[in-house]
Design an enzyme around this catalytic site. Structure first.
Site, PDB file in Angstrom:
ATOM      1  N   SER A 137       0.836  -1.199   0.000  1.00  0.00           N
ATOM      2  CA  SER A 137       0.000   0.000   0.000  1.00  0.00           C
ATOM      3  C   SER A 137       0.869   1.246   0.000  1.00  0.00           C
ATOM      4  O   SER A 137       2.001   1.249   0.522  1.00  0.00           O
ATOM      5  CB  SER A 137      -0.886   0.004   1.252  1.00  0.00           C
ATOM      6  OG  SER A 137      -1.549   1.243   1.401  1.00  0.00           O
ATOM      7  N   TYR A 150      -1.215  -0.904  10.384  1.00  0.00           N
ATOM      8  CA  TYR A 150      -1.348  -1.227   8.956  1.00  0.00           C
ATOM      9  C   TYR A 150      -0.129  -0.753   8.169  1.00  0.00           C
ATOM     10  O   TYR A 150       0.445  -1.501   7.370  1.00  0.00           O
ATOM     11  CB  TYR A 150      -2.617  -0.569   8.424  1.00  0.00           C
ATOM     12  CG  TYR A 150      -2.885  -0.797   6.965  1.00  0.00           C
ATOM     13  CD1 TYR A 150      -3.348  -2.021   6.495  1.00  0.00           C
ATOM     14  CD2 TYR A 150      -2.690   0.227   6.033  1.00  0.00           C
ATOM     15  CE1 TYR A 150      -3.607  -2.228   5.144  1.00  0.00           C
ATOM     16  CE2 TYR A 150      -2.955   0.039   4.690  1.00  0.00           C
ATOM     17  CZ  TYR A 150      -3.406  -1.196   4.251  1.00  0.00           C
ATOM     18  OH  TYR A 150      -3.660  -1.394   2.916  1.00  0.00           O
TER      19      TYR A 150
END
Length: 234
Positions: A137, A150
């Site tokens: 990401s 995350y």
């Protein structure tokens, strides 16, 4: 029976589902893995291929991940590609993040990719070839506030891919990391409304899946180890 085989973790929705659909349309035999059986049923329907194996498993568990790879390899007789799309992204500050939250996010986003790669590695090494694509990401280098766990997991995934690419080179094993910006998925919309993050700024799941296919069997198959950053262009 000579068509290639791919296993896709996190295939129940989003990028994983689109990757399954595109690989099936390209003639791949595919094993799709997710926690929810009903999501896999829908993915299999959309993929429309007859050579689809659905495996309900939580790949954040090392035994379940190893069993999923073994089941896919036994069922199809080989394994050519592994795609790691499994992920969760709670938005929690450090004060809100419990020890359990931290481990859940790291285990799902990072450890699962290690577990699956470790299980697939002997198969790839024996046949002297294979490809792993990890979905990271943009948060791994520019996270939203609250993406403590995350972003840390995705940054680790980037480096995992780089190391595995170097280790796999002597045995013809390629490893790619695809790191997209915001993707128009249910996971994103649980965090941010359209008012907070307009849809015209997001990538479609298919946009990311197409790059994954390029890594596996397209023009990017001649490379390994890089982090591929994806952004919406205007």
């Amino acid at each position: 029976m000579n068509s290639p085989v791919a296993i896709i973790a996190g295939a129940g929705r989003g990028v994983g589902r689109e990757t399954a659909r595109l690989l099936a349309s390209a003639g791949y035999r595919i094993a799709i893995v997710a926690r929810t059986a009903s999501d896999l049923t829908e993915t299999a329907r959309l993929a429309g291929g007859s050579n689809i194996l659905s495996i309900t498993a939580d790949v954040s568990d090392p035994d379940a991940a190893a069993q999923a790879v073994a089941q896919a390899a036994d069922h199809f007789g080989t394994l050519d590609a592994l795609v790691n799309c499994a992920g969760i992204a709670p938005q929690l500050s450090i004060e809100q993040t419990s020890i359990k939250d931290w481990h859940d996010v790291l285990d799902t986003n990072l450890s699962s990719a290690f577990y699956l790669a470790k299980a697939a590695w002997p198969v790839f090494k024996k046949k002297q070839g294979g490809v792993i694509v990890n979905v990271s990401s943009e948060a791994s280098r520019d996270p939203f506030p609250g993406f403590l766990a995350y972003a840390s997991a995705k940054a680790g995934l980037n480096l995992l891919g780089k190391v595995l690419a170097k280790e796999g080179e002597p045995d013809g094993i390629r490893v790619h990391t695809v790191a997209p910006g915001a993707i128009e998925t249910g996971m994103l919309r649980k965090l941010l409304s359209v008012d907070q993050y307009p849809a015209d700024k997001t990538l479609a799941p298919e946009d990311v899946a197409k790059v994954i296919i390029d890594c596996i069997a397209g023009p990017l198959k001649y490379s390994s180890g890089e982090v591929i950053w994806l952004h919406k262009t205007f």
